[in-house]
Design an enzyme around this catalytic site. Sequence first.
Site, PDB file in Angstrom:
ATOM      1  N   HIS A  73     -91.592   8.255  26.815  1.00  0.00           N
ATOM      2  CA  HIS A  73     -91.622   9.264  25.753  1.00  0.00           C
ATOM      3  C   HIS A  73     -92.355   8.654  24.565  1.00  0.00           C
ATOM      4  O   HIS A  73     -91.872   7.677  23.990  1.00  0.00           O
ATOM      5  CB  HIS A  73     -90.196   9.658  25.348  1.00  0.00           C
ATOM      6  CG  HIS A  73     -89.432  10.308  26.463  1.00  0.00           C
ATOM      7  ND1 HIS A  73     -89.401  11.663  26.654  1.00  0.00           N
ATOM      8  CD2 HIS A  73     -88.708   9.780  27.480  1.00  0.00           C
ATOM      9  CE1 HIS A  73     -88.677  11.954  27.728  1.00  0.00           C
ATOM     10  NE2 HIS A  73     -88.242  10.817  28.251  1.00  0.00           N
ATOM     11  N   ARG A  75     -93.391  10.660  21.960  1.00  0.00           N
ATOM     12  CA  ARG A  75     -92.936  11.437  20.795  1.00  0.00           C
ATOM     13  C   ARG A  75     -94.038  12.111  19.997  1.00  0.00           C
ATOM     14  O   ARG A  75     -93.755  12.639  18.907  1.00  0.00           O
ATOM     15  CB  ARG A  75     -92.131  10.535  19.838  1.00  0.00           C
ATOM     16  CG  ARG A  75     -90.973   9.794  20.473  1.00  0.00           C
ATOM     17  CD  ARG A  75     -89.975  10.709  21.110  1.00  0.00           C
ATOM     18  NE  ARG A  75     -88.752  10.002  21.480  1.00  0.00           N
ATOM     19  CZ  ARG A  75     -87.913  10.456  22.395  1.00  0.00           C
ATOM     20  NH1 ARG A  75     -88.148  11.590  23.041  1.00  0.00           N
ATOM     21  NH2 ARG A  75     -86.824   9.783  22.687  1.00  0.00           N
ATOM     22  N   HIS A 189     -85.438  16.353  36.190  1.00  0.00           N
ATOM     23  CA  HIS A 189     -84.429  15.679  35.365  1.00  0.00           C
ATOM     24  C   HIS A 189     -83.093  16.305  35.750  1.00  0.00           C
ATOM     25  O   HIS A 189     -82.816  17.452  35.411  1.00  0.00           O
ATOM     26  CB  HIS A 189     -84.738  15.917  33.878  1.00  0.00           C
ATOM     27  CG  HIS A 189     -83.633  15.552  32.951  1.00  0.00           C
ATOM     28  ND1 HIS A 189     -83.644  14.396  32.198  1.00  0.00           N
ATOM     29  CD2 HIS A 189     -82.468  16.165  32.646  1.00  0.00           C
ATOM     30  CE1 HIS A 189     -82.544  14.339  31.473  1.00  0.00           C
ATOM     31  NE2 HIS A 189     -81.808  15.399  31.728  1.00  0.00           N
ATOM     32  N   HIS A 215     -85.017   9.054  36.990  1.00  0.00           N
ATOM     33  CA  HIS A 215     -83.897   8.177  36.587  1.00  0.00           C
ATOM     34  C   HIS A 215     -82.595   8.327  37.389  1.00  0.00           C
ATOM     35  O   HIS A 215     -81.567   8.746  36.848  1.00  0.00           O
ATOM     36  CB  HIS A 215     -83.622   8.290  35.088  1.00  0.00           C
ATOM     37  CG  HIS A 215     -83.732   9.666  34.472  1.00  0.00           C
ATOM     38  ND1 HIS A 215     -83.075  10.750  34.963  1.00  0.00           N
ATOM     39  CD2 HIS A 215     -84.432  10.102  33.392  1.00  0.00           C
ATOM     40  CE1 HIS A 215     -83.357  11.793  34.208  1.00  0.00           C
ATOM     41  NE2 HIS A 215     -84.177  11.428  33.258  1.00  0.00           N
ATOM     42  N   ASN A 261     -79.368   9.382  28.813  1.00  0.00           N
ATOM     43  CA  ASN A 261     -79.082  10.459  29.739  1.00  0.00           C
ATOM     44  C   ASN A 261     -80.001  10.337  30.968  1.00  0.00           C
ATOM     45  O   ASN A 261     -81.200  10.384  30.791  1.00  0.00           O
ATOM     46  CB  ASN A 261     -79.353  11.798  29.030  1.00  0.00           C
ATOM     47  CG  ASN A 261     -78.713  12.935  29.758  1.00  0.00           C
ATOM     48  OD1 ASN A 261     -78.110  12.760  30.807  1.00  0.00           O
ATOM     49  ND2 ASN A 261     -78.878  14.118  29.207  1.00  0.00           N
ATOM     50  N   ASP A 288     -88.211   5.203  31.346  1.00  0.00           N
ATOM     51  CA  ASP A 288     -87.665   6.278  30.501  1.00  0.00           C
ATOM     52  C   ASP A 288     -87.598   5.795  29.047  1.00  0.00           C
ATOM     53  O   ASP A 288     -86.627   6.073  28.334  1.00  0.00           O
ATOM     54  CB  ASP A 288     -86.291   6.753  30.996  1.00  0.00           C
ATOM     55  CG  ASP A 288     -85.897   8.098  30.384  1.00  0.00           C
ATOM     56  OD1 ASP A 288     -86.723   8.697  29.665  1.00  0.00           O
ATOM     57  OD2 ASP A 288     -84.759   8.544  30.614  1.00  0.00           O
ATOM     58  N   HIS A 292     -85.856   6.155  19.453  1.00  0.00           N
ATOM     59  CA  HIS A 292     -85.197   6.913  18.390  1.00  0.00           C
ATOM     60  C   HIS A 292     -85.112   5.996  17.173  1.00  0.00           C
ATOM     61  O   HIS A 292     -85.152   4.769  17.310  1.00  0.00           O
ATOM     62  CB  HIS A 292     -83.790   7.347  18.818  1.00  0.00           C
ATOM     63  CG  HIS A 292     -83.779   8.331  19.947  1.00  0.00           C
ATOM     64  ND1 HIS A 292     -84.241   9.617  19.827  1.00  0.00           N
ATOM     65  CD2 HIS A 292     -83.383   8.209  21.240  1.00  0.00           C
ATOM     66  CE1 HIS A 292     -84.119  10.251  20.983  1.00  0.00           C
ATOM     67  NE2 HIS A 292     -83.607   9.415  21.870  1.00  0.00           N
TER      68      HIS A 292
HETATM   69  O1  DOR Z   1     -81.734   9.438  27.391  1.00  0.00           O
HETATM   70  C1  DOR Z   1     -82.677  10.200  27.453  1.00  0.00           C
HETATM   71  N1  DOR Z   1     -83.528  10.345  26.432  1.00  0.00           N
HETATM   72  N2  DOR Z   1     -82.864  10.881  28.577  1.00  0.00           N
HETATM   73  C2  DOR Z   1     -83.802  11.824  28.682  1.00  0.00           C
HETATM   74  O2  DOR Z   1     -83.937  12.377  29.734  1.00  0.00           O
HETATM   75  C3  DOR Z   1     -84.635  12.184  27.516  1.00  0.00           C
HETATM   76  C4  DOR Z   1     -84.737  11.064  26.593  1.00  0.00           C
HETATM   77  C5  DOR Z   1     -85.310  11.400  25.262  1.00  0.00           C
HETATM   78  O3  DOR Z   1     -86.277  12.155  25.192  1.00  0.00           O
HETATM   79  O4  DOR Z   1     -84.831  10.858  24.263  1.00  0.00           O
HETATM   80 ZN    ZN Z   2     -87.101  10.799  30.088  1.00  0.00          ZN
END
Ligand code: DOR
Ligand code: ZN
Length: 408
Positions: A73, A75, A189, A215, A261, A288, A292
């Site tokens: 990701h 972002r 997913h 995942h 997740n 994955d 954040h």
């Molecule tokens: O933990 C996760 N974060 N699982 C995901 O599938 C999405 C991801 C996110 O975009 O932060």
């Molecule tokens: Zn993901």
Amino acid sequence: MTLIKNATDVFGERVDVLIEDGLIAGLFPSRGDGSCVLGTADGKSGDTGAVPMSCVDATGLIVAPGLVDMHVHFREPGFEYKEDILTGSAAAAAGGVTSCCYMANTSPVLDNADIIKSLSGRVNTAAVNCFPVGAVTLGLEGKVLTDFAALKAAGVVALSDDGIPIRDPELMERALQLAKELDLLIISHCEDEAEMAERDVYLAEKVNARLHIAHVSLSETVDIVRRAKARGVMVTAETCPHYFSLTSDEVSKQGAMACMNPPLAASRDIDAVIKGLCDGTIDAIATDHAPHSAEEKSLPVGRAPNGIIGLETSLGVSLTYLYHSGFMELSEVIALMTTAPARILGLEAGRLEAGRPADIILFDPNEQWTVDAGLFKSKAHNTPFGGKTLKGKVRHTFVRGESIPLQP
Ligand code: DOR
Ligand code: ZN
């Protein structure tokens, strides 16, 4: 021209690698004495003639194809305070990842050709190869399918509503059918992981489509994929380094820093995931990488967003928990992170062969290091591996023949 000298490949063979014009020009048995067919230790040309070249001494290092991470990701657009394509790709290079596929859960969502095309300038200046994954449904809302053909023409390498499950089975079935007609891969997913994996495997079997499960974290899911493969269903699966190294105990120790997740599971799940990797049920390792901000991750469990970063620790964690722990050969671990994901997505990546792009890493499989997220190239620091000791570190990353400067 660049010559990587005195390296060892993942099978234990001594090898020199010649890079020319961004491609692997050749692989040669290393003489192991500082000279080789093509050059000498001081960089002067050798037996074959007077071609000037720079030399990289890889004594003690393993040479491998650059890693391929099929699930990150970045972002961008919309959440650049967490990460962007440039910082994400710099983190990739630092972790030895030379190709990565970035997911669609951005703002706006990567659900149409224009938004994919609008990122191409950024992608072209990224440190590594970046490939978009388009959304399956508009706005990731799980209601209306995107224009798969237009997304494919814009360059997406797969489709996924990653981060959000597609709850409507009829919609998922139509998505699989349409993706099959266009030879596109749907990456699922699964939330309520095993249940949804079972449903998606059933649907893929019904319409005879390919399906990739993202995942995998649970023993039950590994069993579902194993049984499906035995029946001939065209299903592939990935897991992430945290699902074969950490249990849910980390959440009590580290709070939201260990929340993602799907969540970390039990040690029996770790055992099953490792078994699935060893017997070919799980095809690939992906990170994955889910950045954040520190502020977001400082919220209590349940309120903080899910996700952890992984690009700068994936090789170290994988080598520590799969290779050094004796479950797999070095070549097998690297295949899970290179040839396997490249094959699943049809990418021209992940192979150390003459004529291929010179996306190459040199790593020390035995170097011990303590994870310090403060040194990461990623904008984000949300890793549950902070302070942990890993064995295996990337020393050089080459993308299209160019050496990318890594941190000390
Ligand atoms: O933990 C996760 N974060 N699982 C995901 O599938 C999405 C991801 C996110 O975009 O932060
Ligand atoms: Zn993901």
